[in-house]
Design a protein around this motif. Sequence first.
Motif, PDB file in Angstrom:
ATOM      1  N   SER A   1       0.939  -1.250  -0.032  1.00 40.90           N
ATOM      2  CA  SER A   1       0.006   0.022  -0.114  1.00 40.90           C
ATOM      3  C   SER A   1       0.860   1.330   0.072  1.00 40.90           C
ATOM      4  CB  SER A   1      -0.855   0.058   1.052  1.00 40.90           C
ATOM      5  OG  SER A   1      -1.681   1.292   1.360  1.00 40.90           O
ATOM      6  N   PRO A   2       0.700   2.270  -0.914  1.00 40.95           N
ATOM      7  CA  PRO A   2       1.364   3.412  -0.922  1.00 40.95           C
ATOM      8  C   PRO A   2       1.117   4.156   0.597  1.00 40.95           C
ATOM      9  CG  PRO A   2      -0.692   3.706  -2.067  1.00 40.95           C
ATOM     10  CD  PRO A   2      -0.658   2.465  -1.720  1.00 40.95           C
ATOM     11  N   ASP A   3       0.054   3.736   1.423  1.00 36.83           N
ATOM     12  CA  ASP A   3      -0.075   4.498   2.543  1.00 36.83           C
ATOM     13  C   ASP A   3      -0.215   3.384   3.746  1.00 36.83           C
ATOM     14  OD1 ASP A   3      -0.563   5.848   4.991  1.00 36.83           O
ATOM     15  OD2 ASP A   3      -2.866   6.279   4.416  1.00 36.83           O
ATOM     16  N   ALA A   4       0.973   2.856   4.496  1.00 36.11           N
ATOM     17  CA  ALA A   4       1.464   1.545   5.101  1.00 36.11           C
ATOM     18  C   ALA A   4       0.938   1.969   6.506  1.00 36.11           C
ATOM     19  CB  ALA A   4       2.888   1.378   5.099  1.00 36.11           C
ATOM     20  N   LEU A   5       0.652   3.530   6.941  1.00 33.64           N
ATOM     21  CA  LEU A   5       0.428   3.695   8.262  1.00 33.64           C
ATOM     22  C   LEU A   5      -0.805   2.717   8.949  1.00 33.64           C
ATOM     23  CD1 LEU A   5       0.675   5.633  10.533  1.00 33.64           C
ATOM     24  CD2 LEU A   5      -0.800   7.212   9.487  1.00 33.64           C
ATOM     25  N   ALA A   6      -1.777   2.505   8.155  1.00 29.47           N
ATOM     26  CA  ALA A   6      -2.989   1.825   8.679  1.00 29.47           C
ATOM     27  C   ALA A   6      -2.583   0.537   9.069  1.00 29.47           C
ATOM     28  CB  ALA A   6      -4.203   1.643   7.882  1.00 29.47           C
ATOM     29  N   GLY A   7      -1.716  -0.257   8.063  1.00 31.45           N
ATOM     30  CA  GLY A   7      -1.215  -1.575   8.264  1.00 31.45           C
ATOM     31  C   GLY A   7      -0.436  -1.702   9.523  1.00 31.45           C
ATOM     32  N   TRP A   8       0.515  -0.843   9.799  1.00 30.20           N
ATOM     33  CA  TRP A   8       1.686  -0.796  10.884  1.00 30.20           C
ATOM     34  C   TRP A   8       0.585  -0.647  12.246  1.00 30.20           C
ATOM     35  CZ3 TRP A   8       6.033  -2.775  10.780  1.00 30.20           C
ATOM     36  CH2 TRP A   8       6.798  -2.632   9.612  1.00 30.20           C
ATOM     37  N   ARG A   9      -0.360   0.330  12.178  1.00 36.26           N
ATOM     38  CA  ARG A   9      -0.946   0.600  13.435  1.00 36.26           C
ATOM     39  C   ARG A   9      -2.015  -0.713  13.665  1.00 36.26           C
ATOM     40  NH1 ARG A   9      -3.610   4.913  12.059  1.00 36.26           N
ATOM     41  NH2 ARG A   9      -2.180   6.594  13.262  1.00 36.26           N
TER      42      ARG A   9
ATOM     43  N   THR B   1      -1.358  -3.226  17.011  1.00 37.39           N
ATOM     44  CA  THR B   1      -2.684  -3.355  17.838  1.00 37.39           C
ATOM     45  C   THR B   1      -2.769  -4.841  17.976  1.00 37.39           C
ATOM     46  OG1 THR B   1      -3.659  -1.322  17.312  1.00 37.39           O
ATOM     47  CG2 THR B   1      -4.945  -3.170  18.446  1.00 37.39           C
ATOM     48  N   LEU B   2      -2.690  -5.817  17.065  1.00 36.94           N
ATOM     49  CA  LEU B   2      -2.703  -7.257  17.141  1.00 36.94           C
ATOM     50  C   LEU B   2      -1.669  -7.594  18.168  1.00 36.94           C
ATOM     51  CD1 LEU B   2      -3.272  -9.862  14.153  1.00 36.94           C
ATOM     52  CD2 LEU B   2      -1.322 -10.177  15.832  1.00 36.94           C
ATOM     53  N   TYR B   3      -0.450  -7.315  17.830  1.00 37.28           N
ATOM     54  CA  TYR B   3       0.833  -7.770  18.650  1.00 37.28           C
ATOM     55  C   TYR B   3       0.455  -7.243  20.293  1.00 37.28           C
ATOM     56  CZ  TYR B   3       3.517  -9.326  14.686  1.00 37.28           C
ATOM     57  OH  TYR B   3       4.107  -9.809  13.644  1.00 37.28           O
ATOM     58  N   LEU B   4       0.019  -6.103  20.541  1.00 42.17           N
ATOM     59  CA  LEU B   4      -0.128  -5.694  21.723  1.00 42.17           C
ATOM     60  C   LEU B   4      -1.202  -6.592  22.489  1.00 42.17           C
ATOM     61  CD1 LEU B   4       0.954  -3.327  23.259  1.00 42.17           C
ATOM     62  CD2 LEU B   4      -1.162  -1.870  22.872  1.00 42.17           C
ATOM     63  N   ARG B   5      -2.355  -6.809  21.601  1.00 46.70           N
ATOM     64  CA  ARG B   5      -3.266  -7.692  22.113  1.00 46.70           C
ATOM     65  C   ARG B   5      -2.932  -8.999  22.588  1.00 46.70           C
ATOM     66  NH1 ARG B   5      -6.656  -7.281  18.055  1.00 46.70           N
ATOM     67  NH2 ARG B   5      -7.565  -5.467  18.681  1.00 46.70           N
TER      68      ARG B   5
ATOM     69  N   ALA C   1       7.558  -6.971  22.073  1.00 47.53           N
ATOM     70  CA  ALA C   1       8.690  -6.437  21.382  1.00 47.53           C
ATOM     71  C   ALA C   1       8.090  -6.074  20.040  1.00 47.53           C
ATOM     72  CB  ALA C   1       9.533  -7.557  21.226  1.00 47.53           C
ATOM     73  N   GLN C   2       7.303  -6.832  19.147  1.00 47.93           N
ATOM     74  CA  GLN C   2       6.814  -6.871  18.039  1.00 47.93           C
ATOM     75  C   GLN C   2       5.992  -5.505  17.895  1.00 47.93           C
ATOM     76  OE1 GLN C   2       6.976  -9.623  19.701  1.00 47.93           O
ATOM     77  NE2 GLN C   2       7.288 -11.316  18.242  1.00 47.93           N
ATOM     78  N   ALA C   3       5.222  -5.413  18.892  1.00 51.48           N
ATOM     79  CA  ALA C   3       4.421  -4.149  19.149  1.00 51.48           C
ATOM     80  C   ALA C   3       5.088  -2.873  19.135  1.00 51.48           C
ATOM     81  CB  ALA C   3       3.453  -4.004  20.272  1.00 51.48           C
ATOM     82  N   VAL C   4       6.374  -2.962  19.833  1.00 47.68           N
ATOM     83  CA  VAL C   4       7.046  -1.673  19.824  1.00 47.68           C
ATOM     84  C   VAL C   4       7.622  -1.365  18.377  1.00 47.68           C
ATOM     85  CG1 VAL C   4       9.256  -0.856  20.450  1.00 47.68           C
ATOM     86  CG2 VAL C   4       7.693  -1.767  22.341  1.00 47.68           C
TER      87      VAL C   4
END
Length: 442
Positions: free
Chosen positions: A336-344, A348-352, A357-360
Amino acid sequence: MLKHAGNKLESNSKMIAVAIVAGVVLLLVASYMLIRPQAFGTGSLYVHRIVNTFSYYLLKKKPHFYYLEMEKNGKDMRVKAGEVLDINYRDEFVIKSVGSDDLSGKYTSATIEGAGENTNHIGVLFRGIDMVNAIMQSDAMAKGRQTVDVYKIAVYYLKEKIAVVPIRVVITPQDWLRLAKDSSNVAVQIEYLKKASAQNSEDVGVRKILAGIYLRQNRIEEAASVYADILRIKPDDALAIKELARCDLQLGKLEQAIEILLKLVQNQPQDAEAYAMLGLAFSSKQSWNKAMEYYSRSIRIDPDNHPARLLLADVYEKAGKTSAAIEQYRYVIKHSPDALAGWRALGTLYLRHQQYAQAVDCYKQVVKLQPGDAAAYANLATAYAGLGKSKDEMEHLQKAVALRPDEPVIRFNLAAAFEKRNRTDEAVREYLQVLKKNPDDA
């Protein structure tokens, strides 16, 4: 004998005078016919006009009205007695003269009644748009009517009205649309567009504009009603079907939305958007398998539909398919040209799942792409807390508060962090800020 001769002479003189006047009248008529033969017509009309003109000039009878000589949209025209002048908003017209037995036109005039001051309007330019607008902005037009007889051309001889030519003003749906576009008042726009729709029961375009206004006003039920009316006119209108389905989804009418979308994809099996909407509908029902099926169909048709991929990944998460969700998030990040939504979303998945470490790593990418994202700093703080990195936790919480000082949730988390570290004064200060924003939390 002499008296009889005198009477005879006087009678002859009168006859001669009448003959002379008649001859003059006939000469005038003949001359006028040579100059403007179209004014008299043909055959019996010649005779009729000559007799009437003779009666007017010789017997002082009231003149007869025959026609109005006019110019409309740059072309000469004639409106005869008993005819109607049709006008729409594009027209411009001028009354050039009155055709009557008063050949010189010296004693005849024409006045457009309803157009303001009652004066002689011969030679005055009139615009159809002015008449149309005046009627539409008044109470003169009954609902559903396409023509209005408000204006009339009154023909006068001296001060006596001798004829009336009706003006039929034609109101089209485009007129209501034009006024709607010119108005900045949404309520007025809606009213005009409703009138345009009522006037043309088969006009899809006006209805789509009206439905769009309802949507922008969050009047979802009214928008849905208009889209349903569009589908009555044009049952295969894919855009209207999808818009109606969106309305149904917002209104919680999931089964109704699913029904019309399934019919749409049956007729248009390559409509990626319709499949994505079906995915959303089944997701709203928590029918995760069906949601996955239709989101997957959508991205097979349109692999670059990254929002649909994000929604598919969310459904995978909810269905317990974490690896499949991560795969979709990483695809969006990579393509995606806008990767922001994917990173966010991935953070959130990793945090949940307490993969801190992956969330960081993910939230660092978020703040790199969007440095003012207070929520990302707050989530970084949570991830650092999970890793036991107290200093980093406090640093990022304070950064989040600095970015969003009025956000009570972030301030509460900072207060709790201070309290956990026995920094009571700072904790109290932050809790007081929270209560100031949300007194009910006391």
